[in-house]
Design a protein around this motif. Structure first.
Motif, PDB file in Angstrom:
ATOM      1  N   LEU A 268      48.970  28.559  52.623  1.00 60.37           N
ATOM      2  CA  LEU A 268      47.985  28.918  53.572  1.00 60.37           C
ATOM      3  C   LEU A 268      48.025  28.238  55.103  1.00 60.37           C
ATOM      4  O   LEU A 268      47.632  28.856  56.023  1.00 60.37           O
ATOM      5  CB  LEU A 268      46.514  28.702  52.765  1.00 60.37           C
ATOM      6  CG  LEU A 268      45.193  28.503  53.762  1.00 60.37           C
ATOM      7  CD1 LEU A 268      44.879  30.301  53.948  1.00 60.37           C
ATOM      8  CD2 LEU A 268      44.142  27.974  52.994  1.00 60.37           C
ATOM      9  N   ASN A 269      48.069  26.959  54.924  1.00 56.21           N
ATOM     10  CA  ASN A 269      48.185  26.323  55.949  1.00 56.21           C
ATOM     11  C   ASN A 269      49.224  26.725  57.281  1.00 56.21           C
ATOM     12  O   ASN A 269      49.279  26.756  58.288  1.00 56.21           O
ATOM     13  CB  ASN A 269      48.170  24.767  55.974  1.00 56.21           C
ATOM     14  CG  ASN A 269      46.855  24.049  55.250  1.00 56.21           C
ATOM     15  OD1 ASN A 269      45.940  24.641  55.495  1.00 56.21           O
ATOM     16  ND2 ASN A 269      46.787  23.190  54.579  1.00 56.21           N
TER      17      ASN A 269
ATOM     18  N   TYR B  98      48.395  39.837  58.462  1.00 57.93           N
ATOM     19  CA  TYR B  98      49.207  39.123  59.082  1.00 57.93           C
ATOM     20  C   TYR B  98      50.509  39.876  59.319  1.00 57.93           C
ATOM     21  O   TYR B  98      51.034  40.098  60.465  1.00 57.93           O
ATOM     22  CB  TYR B  98      49.599  37.790  58.447  1.00 57.93           C
ATOM     23  CG  TYR B  98      50.545  36.734  59.302  1.00 57.93           C
ATOM     24  CD1 TYR B  98      50.215  35.917  60.278  1.00 57.93           C
ATOM     25  CD2 TYR B  98      51.863  36.985  59.035  1.00 57.93           C
ATOM     26  CE1 TYR B  98      51.166  35.310  60.826  1.00 57.93           C
ATOM     27  CE2 TYR B  98      52.845  36.334  59.821  1.00 57.93           C
ATOM     28  CZ  TYR B  98      52.474  35.397  60.709  1.00 57.93           C
ATOM     29  OH  TYR B  98      53.461  34.729  61.263  1.00 57.93           O
TER      30      TYR B  98
ATOM     31  N   GLN C 252      47.601  22.112  64.309  1.00 57.49           N
ATOM     32  CA  GLN C 252      47.862  22.714  63.045  1.00 57.49           C
ATOM     33  C   GLN C 252      49.207  22.625  62.545  1.00 57.49           C
ATOM     34  O   GLN C 252      49.453  22.342  61.396  1.00 57.49           O
ATOM     35  CB  GLN C 252      47.467  24.055  62.870  1.00 57.49           C
ATOM     36  CG  GLN C 252      45.920  24.180  63.074  1.00 57.49           C
ATOM     37  CD  GLN C 252      45.048  23.429  61.856  1.00 57.49           C
ATOM     38  OE1 GLN C 252      45.521  23.217  60.695  1.00 57.49           O
ATOM     39  NE2 GLN C 252      43.799  23.034  62.331  1.00 57.49           N
TER      40      GLN C 252
ATOM     41  N   THR D 198      49.317  32.045  62.503  1.00 55.89           N
ATOM     42  CA  THR D 198      48.357  33.156  63.056  1.00 55.89           C
ATOM     43  C   THR D 198      47.741  32.737  64.458  1.00 55.89           C
ATOM     44  O   THR D 198      47.611  33.442  65.378  1.00 55.89           O
ATOM     45  CB  THR D 198      47.248  33.221  62.124  1.00 55.89           C
ATOM     46  OG1 THR D 198      47.878  33.755  60.882  1.00 55.89           O
ATOM     47  CG2 THR D 198      46.320  34.359  62.647  1.00 55.89           C
TER      48      THR D 198
ATOM     49  N   SER E 246      40.698  28.169  54.186  1.00 53.96           N
ATOM     50  CA  SER E 246      41.034  26.693  54.252  1.00 53.96           C
ATOM     51  C   SER E 246      40.314  25.844  53.719  1.00 53.96           C
ATOM     52  O   SER E 246      40.528  24.816  53.264  1.00 53.96           O
ATOM     53  CB  SER E 246      41.499  26.445  55.924  1.00 53.96           C
ATOM     54  OG  SER E 246      40.175  26.717  56.449  1.00 53.96           O
TER      55      SER E 246
ATOM     56  N   LEU F  72      43.106  35.797  60.775  1.00 52.80           N
ATOM     57  CA  LEU F  72      42.718  34.356  61.106  1.00 52.80           C
ATOM     58  C   LEU F  72      41.157  34.129  60.514  1.00 52.80           C
ATOM     59  O   LEU F  72      40.898  33.258  59.798  1.00 52.80           O
ATOM     60  CB  LEU F  72      42.493  34.249  62.712  1.00 52.80           C
ATOM     61  CG  LEU F  72      41.955  32.627  62.903  1.00 52.80           C
ATOM     62  CD1 LEU F  72      43.069  31.800  62.676  1.00 52.80           C
ATOM     63  CD2 LEU F  72      41.712  32.737  64.316  1.00 52.80           C
TER      64      LEU F  72
ATOM     65  N   TYR G  21      48.133  29.884  58.567  1.00 52.84           N
ATOM     66  CA  TYR G  21      47.061  29.616  59.497  1.00 52.84           C
ATOM     67  C   TYR G  21      47.579  29.254  60.817  1.00 52.84           C
ATOM     68  O   TYR G  21      47.194  29.689  61.820  1.00 52.84           O
ATOM     69  CB  TYR G  21      46.018  28.605  58.809  1.00 52.84           C
ATOM     70  CG  TYR G  21      44.855  28.144  59.528  1.00 52.84           C
ATOM     71  CD1 TYR G  21      44.338  28.829  60.219  1.00 52.84           C
ATOM     72  CD2 TYR G  21      44.407  26.779  59.598  1.00 52.84           C
ATOM     73  CE1 TYR G  21      42.948  28.847  61.124  1.00 52.84           C
ATOM     74  CE2 TYR G  21      43.359  26.426  60.454  1.00 52.84           C
ATOM     75  CZ  TYR G  21      42.718  27.379  61.093  1.00 52.84           C
ATOM     76  OH  TYR G  21      41.636  27.010  61.934  1.00 52.84           O
TER      77      TYR G  21
ATOM     78  N   PHE H  68      41.907  33.476  56.804  1.00 58.80           N
ATOM     79  CA  PHE H  68      42.722  32.219  56.530  1.00 58.80           C
ATOM     80  C   PHE H  68      41.684  30.941  56.829  1.00 58.80           C
ATOM     81  O   PHE H  68      41.864  30.248  56.164  1.00 58.80           O
ATOM     82  CB  PHE H  68      43.675  31.977  57.459  1.00 58.80           C
ATOM     83  CG  PHE H  68      45.012  32.962  57.135  1.00 58.80           C
ATOM     84  CD1 PHE H  68      45.514  32.972  55.892  1.00 58.80           C
ATOM     85  CD2 PHE H  68      45.649  33.616  58.091  1.00 58.80           C
ATOM     86  CE1 PHE H  68      46.698  33.814  55.533  1.00 58.80           C
ATOM     87  CE2 PHE H  68      46.742  34.518  57.854  1.00 58.80           C
ATOM     88  CZ  PHE H  68      47.363  34.382  56.412  1.00 58.80           C
ATOM     89  N   GLU H  69      40.867  31.235  57.754  1.00 59.63           N
ATOM     90  CA  GLU H  69      39.944  30.062  58.159  1.00 59.63           C
ATOM     91  C   GLU H  69      38.928  30.084  57.003  1.00 59.63           C
ATOM     92  O   GLU H  69      38.554  28.922  56.626  1.00 59.63           O
ATOM     93  CB  GLU H  69      39.186  30.489  59.430  1.00 59.63           C
ATOM     94  CG  GLU H  69      39.986  30.099  60.528  1.00 59.63           C
ATOM     95  CD  GLU H  69      39.149  30.419  61.979  1.00 59.63           C
ATOM     96  OE1 GLU H  69      38.217  31.026  61.890  1.00 59.63           O
ATOM     97  OE2 GLU H  69      39.567  29.626  62.935  1.00 59.63           O
TER      98      GLU H  69
END
Length: 307
Positions: free
Chosen positions: A74-75, A46, A94, A81, A62, A55, A78, A58-59
């Protein structure tokens, strides 16, 4: 020559293997269960602006961080991003989800603002449907209501002003469209008058006020001019009334001369309509007198005009 080619081939092979090695390392990390290392690498990617790869990690995280304390950070990243990748629709969802889930987080204010800002970025040009523009205004105003003392509140107000200006452009454009379509159906001239008045009710300080007031006069004049004589006096009278309102509201306007000219033409239109109707009535009276003289009945059917 052979030596040079061999060196070049060897160099390309080393580069290709290095790239393949990097790719396999990323895939290996992506498939691993080392969440700590995966999070650390996602943040590195990032910060290096490699948002596409970040991404992916991160996905994946999650799902594994759900319900854990690490989920908050994290969120946040996310959502950021997704924003960096210009997926504004998913990003704003989000951001809102984050602000609702973590209202006391140090990121909460930023996320609520960013969610509203995503709506702003999705607002289309004035010629298109403005549903997202209205939603953006609501979201930005909600942010101001939540954080009236925030440094971002001034920026939110600025964006609201820009969005409202876009809605004004759309309202004026729609009203002008009715006027321009009047040649196909005179009822469009009347629709233009209604649309122009409604726009001014919705936007009392609209920047097009003078142009719109003149267009009201022009639309009503055109509506009267293209009507049948039986309807013209009343419709020209309305045009005169709008011209008088224009003169009262904009006494120094550069458009005043055109409005006054339309007023004069409306007066002439009334005089002409009365003359035509009087002549028509006189002809009818002569016709009726002739019938009486010949002992005949008048079988003419007179329909109420509606144009």
């Amino acid at each position: 020559m052979f030596k040079i080619k061999h060196v070049l081939l060897l160099s390309f092979t080393i580069i290709a293997l290095t790239i393949a090695g990097c790719k396999s390392q990323f895939e290996k990390l992506r498939l691993s269960n080392d969440t700590g290392k995966k999070m650390s690498e996602a943040l590195k990617l990032y910060n290096k602006k490699n948002y596409a790869k970040a991404l992916i990690l991160f996905e994946d995280l999650s799902q594994k961080y759900r319900g854990r304390s690490e989920a908050e950070e994290l969120n946040y990243y996310y959502a950021m991003t997704l924003f960096k990748l210009r997926d504004y629709t998913t990003a704003r969802f989000q951001f809102k989800s984050f602000a609702d889930t973590y209202p006391t987080s140090r990121y909460a204010e930023e996320c609520r603002y960013m969610g509203a800002y995503c709506f702003y970025l999705e607002s289309p040009k004035p010629s298109l449907d403005q549903e997202n523009t209205v939603k953006a205004i609501d979201a930005l105003q909600l942010f101001i209501n939540f954080y009236p003392k925030s440094e971002r509140a001034a920026e939110a107000s600025k964006y609201i002003g820009l969005l409202r200006a876009k809605l004004e452009d759309k309202a004026f454009s729609n009203a002008k469209m009715y006027y321009e379509l009047g040649g196909y159906d005179i009822s469009n001239y009347k629709a233009a008058v209604v649309a122009l008045k409604n726009a001014q009710i919705d936007f009392p300080d609209i920047k097009y006020a003078e142009e719109m007031d003149l267009l009201i006069v022009k639309s009503q004049f055109a509506y009267a001019k293209n009507s049948i004589e039986e309807r013209q006096e009343d419709r020209y009278s309305e045009a005169i009334g709008y011209a008088d309102e224009f003169a009262e509201s904009h006494p120094e306007s550069k458009l005043l001369a055109e409005s006054k000219e339309l007023r004069k033409d409306s007066e002439k239109g009334i005089a002409n309509a009365k003359s035509v109707l009087a002549a028509r009535k006189a002809d009818y009276e002569k016709y009726k007198a002739q019938l009486d003289k010949e002992g005949k009945k008048d079988t003419t059917t007179i329909k109420t005009p509606n144009k």
